[in-house]
Motif scaffolding. Structure first.
Motif, PDB file in Angstrom:
ATOM      1  N   GLU A 285      31.923  36.092  30.810  1.00 32.79           N
ATOM      2  CA  GLU A 285      31.341  37.304  31.384  1.00 32.79           C
ATOM      3  C   GLU A 285      29.939  37.076  31.960  1.00 32.79           C
ATOM      4  O   GLU A 285      29.646  37.500  33.084  1.00 32.79           O
ATOM      5  N   ARG A 286      29.083  36.427  31.214  1.00 34.78           N
ATOM      6  CA  ARG A 286      27.719  36.217  31.731  1.00 34.78           C
ATOM      7  C   ARG A 286      27.701  35.239  32.901  1.00 34.78           C
ATOM      8  O   ARG A 286      26.814  35.292  33.748  1.00 34.78           O
ATOM      9  N   THR A 287      28.698  34.383  33.000  1.00 33.17           N
ATOM     10  CA  THR A 287      28.753  33.407  34.093  1.00 33.17           C
ATOM     11  C   THR A 287      29.248  34.055  35.389  1.00 33.17           C
ATOM     12  O   THR A 287      28.983  33.542  36.481  1.00 33.17           O
ATOM     13  N   GLN A 288      29.947  35.173  35.275  1.00 34.47           N
ATOM     14  CA  GLN A 288      30.410  35.877  36.474  1.00 34.47           C
ATOM     15  C   GLN A 288      29.228  36.260  37.367  1.00 34.47           C
ATOM     16  O   GLN A 288      29.253  36.037  38.582  1.00 34.47           O
ATOM     17  N   GLN A 289      28.184  36.820  36.755  1.00 32.81           N
ATOM     18  CA  GLN A 289      27.025  37.225  37.543  1.00 32.81           C
ATOM     19  C   GLN A 289      26.277  36.012  38.087  1.00 32.81           C
ATOM     20  O   GLN A 289      25.768  36.053  39.216  1.00 32.81           O
ATOM     21  N   GLN A 290      26.211  34.945  37.311  1.00 32.46           N
ATOM     22  CA  GLN A 290      25.538  33.731  37.791  1.00 32.46           C
ATOM     23  C   GLN A 290      26.266  33.156  39.007  1.00 32.46           C
ATOM     24  O   GLN A 290      25.654  32.723  39.982  1.00 32.46           O
ATOM     25  N   PHE A 291      27.581  33.164  38.960  1.00 36.62           N
ATOM     26  CA  PHE A 291      28.371  32.698  40.095  1.00 36.62           C
ATOM     27  C   PHE A 291      28.087  33.554  41.332  1.00 36.62           C
ATOM     28  O   PHE A 291      27.932  33.041  42.453  1.00 36.62           O
ATOM     29  N   ALA A 292      27.999  34.881  41.149  1.00 32.65           N
ATOM     30  CA  ALA A 292      27.719  35.774  42.273  1.00 32.65           C
ATOM     31  C   ALA A 292      26.354  35.478  42.880  1.00 32.65           C
ATOM     32  O   ALA A 292      26.204  35.432  44.116  1.00 32.65           O
ATOM     33  N   ILE A 293      25.354  35.256  42.034  1.00 34.92           N
ATOM     34  CA  ILE A 293      24.004  34.952  42.536  1.00 34.92           C
ATOM     35  C   ILE A 293      23.996  33.640  43.306  1.00 34.92           C
ATOM     36  O   ILE A 293      23.382  33.527  44.386  1.00 34.92           O
TER      37      ILE A 293
ATOM     38  N   MET B 179      42.614  40.063  44.238  1.00 37.59           N
ATOM     39  CA  MET B 179      42.563  38.962  43.265  1.00 37.59           C
ATOM     40  C   MET B 179      41.226  38.927  42.532  1.00 37.59           C
ATOM     41  O   MET B 179      40.890  37.939  41.899  1.00 37.59           O
ATOM     42  N   VAL B 180      40.482  40.037  42.610  1.00 32.36           N
ATOM     43  CA  VAL B 180      39.163  40.086  41.962  1.00 32.36           C
ATOM     44  C   VAL B 180      39.295  39.873  40.457  1.00 32.36           C
ATOM     45  O   VAL B 180      38.570  39.068  39.858  1.00 32.36           O
ATOM     46  N   ASP B 181      40.193  40.602  39.830  1.00 29.64           N
ATOM     47  CA  ASP B 181      40.359  40.459  38.382  1.00 29.64           C
ATOM     48  C   ASP B 181      40.797  39.044  38.012  1.00 29.64           C
ATOM     49  O   ASP B 181      40.352  38.497  36.997  1.00 29.64           O
ATOM     50  N   PHE B 182      41.672  38.488  38.816  1.00 29.82           N
ATOM     51  CA  PHE B 182      42.168  37.145  38.537  1.00 29.82           C
ATOM     52  C   PHE B 182      41.039  36.123  38.611  1.00 29.82           C
ATOM     53  O   PHE B 182      40.864  35.295  37.716  1.00 29.82           O
ATOM     54  N   VAL B 183      40.251  36.158  39.696  1.00 29.69           N
ATOM     55  CA  VAL B 183      39.182  35.171  39.888  1.00 29.69           C
ATOM     56  C   VAL B 183      38.078  35.354  38.850  1.00 29.69           C
ATOM     57  O   VAL B 183      37.679  34.397  38.177  1.00 29.69           O
ATOM     58  N   CYS B 184      37.585  36.569  38.726  1.00 25.46           N
ATOM     59  CA  CYS B 184      36.472  36.811  37.798  1.00 25.46           C
ATOM     60  C   CYS B 184      36.883  36.588  36.354  1.00 25.46           C
ATOM     61  O   CYS B 184      36.048  36.294  35.499  1.00 25.46           O
ATOM     62  N   GLY B 185      38.188  36.747  36.066  1.00 28.87           N
ATOM     63  CA  GLY B 185      38.660  36.498  34.704  1.00 28.87           C
ATOM     64  C   GLY B 185      38.645  35.040  34.304  1.00 28.87           C
ATOM     65  O   GLY B 185      38.796  34.713  33.127  1.00 28.87           O
ATOM     66  N   ARG B 186      38.458  34.108  35.278  1.00 34.04           N
ATOM     67  CA  ARG B 186      38.364  32.679  34.950  1.00 34.04           C
ATOM     68  C   ARG B 186      37.001  32.330  34.362  1.00 34.04           C
ATOM     69  O   ARG B 186      36.830  31.276  33.756  1.00 34.04           O
ATOM     70  N   PHE B 187      36.009  33.240  34.568  1.00 33.85           N
ATOM     71  CA  PHE B 187      34.633  32.997  34.142  1.00 33.85           C
ATOM     72  C   PHE B 187      34.320  33.726  32.839  1.00 33.85           C
ATOM     73  O   PHE B 187      34.833  34.827  32.578  1.00 33.85           O
TER      74      PHE B 187
END
Length: 286
Positions: A188-196, A178-186
């Motif tokens: 692009e620049r917010t994806q990395q912020q969420f990971a941090i 479900m990686v594509d599904f979850v990360c696709g809700r963000f």
């Protein structure tokens, strides 16, 4: 006729009788071999005349009986098919220039067909088809984004955050990823912020780590309840601790923005406690 002699002198052998010509000169007689060769020559000449007439379309169904001088009482047999058999005139051949033109046209048609096939293959390699793929896969592969495709929820900003919890809870290996599904809700620049904010290397790592921490998939997936209303404006902050998070860690606060076609996209994230305090009566979600 000269009288046959048996004294061994010339004129006594058969077939060598000499008859005088009108002028008094004797006419030579043909022996059997010479007669056979002469008949063959006559047949050959007749056959040439027949084939020439046939090539011009003037040949009869069978060649006429050649009129030749008979020697020794044996008429020559005309060459050709047996009597009564139909003879077809040869098929006329196309002119050489027409055959060359036909060959060039065939070569051009083959070349055009090969170019069309090569162009189709190249187009599919550059612009692969999206058939059979989910909207999240299309977006993650660069085949489309929320700007050109409706791939996000348009129900509410809370539904956008709920889908993040749901995707992490349902994540699995291989086809169940479900990686594509979850990360696709963000964004692009917010994806990395969420990971941090969740102590992960990237968004993919964040999904896998958070899934490992989830204890109850169903409860965790429904941690964010649906609300019928939200504050006015194009951006809404959804705080995880405004809800009862169970079955896994709380994921902090999300900024959800209204984008193309009424879709809700997560455009910001800030960390929060993994375990939320019990909500007060004034903050209990409806």
């Amino acid at each position: 006729m000269a009288e046959q002699r048996d004294d061994g002198k010339p004129g006594s052998e058969p077939g060598t009788d000499i008859e005088p010509k009108a002028g008094g000169q004797p006419a030579p007689q043909l022996d059997e071999e010479q007669l056979r060769q002469f008949q063959q020559f006559q047949q050959f000449q007749d056959y040439l005349k027949f084939t020439e007439a046939q090539s011009q379309g003037l040949a009869p169904s069978q060649p006429a009986q050649p009129v030749t001088q008979h020697y020794g009482g044996q008429p020559p047999a005309p060459p050709g098919p047996p009597p009564g058999e139909l003879v077809k005139a040869p098929r006329p051949r196309a002119p050489r220039w027409l055959r060359r033109l036909g060959g060039k046209l065939v070569a051009w048609m083959i070349a055009i067909l090969l170019i069309a096939i090569a162009g189709t293959i190249a187009y599919r390699q550059i612009f692969p088809s999206d058939d059979g793929k989910t909207s999240q896969q299309v977006a993650s592969e660069g085949g489309g984004t929320y700007k050109t495709n409706k791939i996000l929820t348009s129900a509410s900003p809370y539904e956008a955050v709920r889908s993040v919890y749901d995707g992490i809870a349902q994540h699995g290996a291989g086809q169940k990823s479900m990686v594509d599904f979850v990360c696709g809700r963000f964004e692009e620049r917010t994806q990395q912020q969420f990971a941090i904010d969740v102590n992960a290397a990237d968004c993919k790592d964040a999904v896998e780590k958070l899934h490992a921490e989830a204890r109850g998939a169903d409860d965790y997936a429904e941690s964010i309840s649906k609300r019928s209303g939200w504050p006015p404006g194009n951006s809404v902050i959804v705080k995880s601790c405004d809800f009862t998070i169970s079955g896994g860690p709380a994921l902090g606060d999300f900024t959800v923005s209204l984008v193309n076609d009424g879709q809700w996209l997560i455009t910001g994230h800030t960390p929060g406690p993994k375990a939320c305090p019990p909500p007060s009566p004034t903050t209990t979600p409806s």
